[in-house]
Motif scaffolding. Sequence first.
Motif, PDB file in Angstrom:
ATOM      1  N   PHE A   1       0.723  -0.948   0.015  1.00  0.00           N
ATOM      2  CA  PHE A   1       0.060   0.035  -0.004  1.00  0.00           C
ATOM      3  C   PHE A   1       0.783   1.229   0.063  1.00  0.00           C
ATOM      4  CE2 PHE A   1      -2.909   3.302   1.817  1.00  0.00           C
ATOM      5  CZ  PHE A   1      -3.862   3.175   0.934  1.00  0.00           C
ATOM      6  N   GLN A   2       1.931   1.289   0.850  1.00  0.00           N
ATOM      7  CA  GLN A   2       2.849   2.439   0.898  1.00  0.00           C
ATOM      8  C   GLN A   2       3.435   2.561  -0.644  1.00  0.00           C
ATOM      9  OE1 GLN A   2       6.360   2.746   0.954  1.00  0.00           O
ATOM     10  NE2 GLN A   2       6.646   0.712   0.657  1.00  0.00           N
ATOM     11  N   ALA A   3       3.780   1.515  -1.173  1.00  0.00           N
ATOM     12  CA  ALA A   3       4.440   1.642  -2.706  1.00  0.00           C
ATOM     13  C   ALA A   3       3.547   2.315  -3.506  1.00  0.00           C
ATOM     14  CB  ALA A   3       5.009   0.240  -2.748  1.00  0.00           C
ATOM     15  N   VAL A   4       2.314   1.780  -3.407  1.00  0.00           N
ATOM     16  CA  VAL A   4       1.213   2.346  -4.457  1.00  0.00           C
ATOM     17  C   VAL A   4       1.063   3.800  -4.290  1.00  0.00           C
ATOM     18  CG1 VAL A   4      -1.256   2.276  -4.913  1.00  0.00           C
ATOM     19  CG2 VAL A   4      -0.049   0.015  -4.635  1.00  0.00           C
ATOM     20  N   LEU A   5       1.301   4.324  -3.107  1.00  0.00           N
ATOM     21  CA  LEU A   5       0.974   5.907  -2.783  1.00  0.00           C
ATOM     22  C   LEU A   5       2.129   6.544  -3.154  1.00  0.00           C
ATOM     23  CD1 LEU A   5      -0.503   5.836   0.783  1.00  0.00           C
ATOM     24  CD2 LEU A   5      -1.525   6.454  -1.277  1.00  0.00           C
ATOM     25  N   PHE A   6       3.322   5.719  -3.063  1.00  0.00           N
ATOM     26  CA  PHE A   6       4.588   6.434  -3.385  1.00  0.00           C
ATOM     27  C   PHE A   6       4.606   6.434  -4.957  1.00  0.00           C
ATOM     28  CE2 PHE A   6       9.234   5.418  -4.578  1.00  0.00           C
ATOM     29  CZ  PHE A   6       9.769   6.750  -4.002  1.00  0.00           C
ATOM     30  N   ALA A   7       4.041   5.512  -5.685  1.00  0.00           N
ATOM     31  CA  ALA A   7       4.154   5.497  -7.215  1.00  0.00           C
ATOM     32  C   ALA A   7       3.073   6.607  -7.601  1.00  0.00           C
ATOM     33  CB  ALA A   7       3.929   4.126  -7.829  1.00  0.00           C
TER      34      ALA A   7
ATOM     35  N   GLY B   1       9.772   1.188  -4.278  1.00  0.00           N
ATOM     36  CA  GLY B   1       9.041   1.517  -3.239  1.00  0.00           C
ATOM     37  C   GLY B   1       8.763   0.276  -2.110  1.00  0.00           C
ATOM     38  N   LEU B   2       8.477  -0.791  -2.767  1.00  0.00           N
ATOM     39  CA  LEU B   2       8.647  -2.029  -2.221  1.00  0.00           C
ATOM     40  C   LEU B   2      10.014  -2.523  -1.735  1.00  0.00           C
ATOM     41  CD1 LEU B   2       6.145  -4.350  -4.792  1.00  0.00           C
ATOM     42  CD2 LEU B   2       5.495  -3.500  -2.528  1.00  0.00           C
ATOM     43  N   LEU B   3      11.002  -2.318  -2.502  1.00  0.00           N
ATOM     44  CA  LEU B   3      12.298  -2.742  -2.051  1.00  0.00           C
ATOM     45  C   LEU B   3      12.734  -1.783  -0.753  1.00  0.00           C
ATOM     46  CD1 LEU B   3      14.954  -4.209  -2.379  1.00  0.00           C
ATOM     47  CD2 LEU B   3      15.702  -2.741  -4.047  1.00  0.00           C
TER      48      LEU B   3
END
Length: 256
Positions: free
Chosen positions: A168-174, A190-192
């Motif tokens: 979810f945080q990676a989706v927001l970051f993207a 972001g995932l990494l």
Amino acid sequence: MRKAGCILKSLLPMFFWLGLQSTVTSLFLLMGMTILGKDSSWILTGELPYVISILANAVTFAAGYIWLQKREKQEKGKITPFSMAALLFLGLTLQLFFSLLLSGADMLFPKAMEEYGKVLENLGMLAPSFFSVLYTALLAPLAEEAVFRGLTLGILEKEFSFALANVFQAVLFAFMHGNAVQSSYAFVIGLLLGYLVKKYRTLWAGIWCHMAVNASGLLVGNLDICGMCILLAVSLCILYGFVTVDGKKTKNRERY
């Protein structure tokens, strides 16, 4: 209901950051109009946008870091010089890998890549200056890690598993990057970065790697495909050496 509330709360750091940038920009425009008594749109050209972003990101990181320190789960891990070097080479490897992919995408999606080129130009990646480098390589990673891998991820982990919270945080970051090309690789990075923060138990793991990704982007812009391939091969070999040594250290610690 608690999970929905947690998701809404996790959006607050991002909105705070974006709102702060808008506020600082508006203040600069208002000051220009007050002092000069005329249109101050010139403030949004040249080096001043970088200065504005530097100020906004510095405040965001400071506020985010203070917030993190007050949380029950404070940072416990430490970054050693060895780990720091490994993270820097990981960031370089990521930048080279995605740059090569984008070089291929240029032939398949010329329009999207043309828009992406304009984004890089606005970020100062093609013709870096002092303030653009300061923003891109230092302040942007500090603020973005505090917001997404620090606050957002930490809030989500209270109600969700790390895997779901990290996605979810990676989706927001993207989503925050605002264009399809950047968003596509920002999600993976972001995932990494979220995984690195979890692995090393400190936000600084994400910060160092993120800085390396952004800083090496300034270098990659001056390389052709052949140069990027050579540098990627060298970087992968060095990174493999770090992983091998780290694996041996871990086995030795487990043995004793």
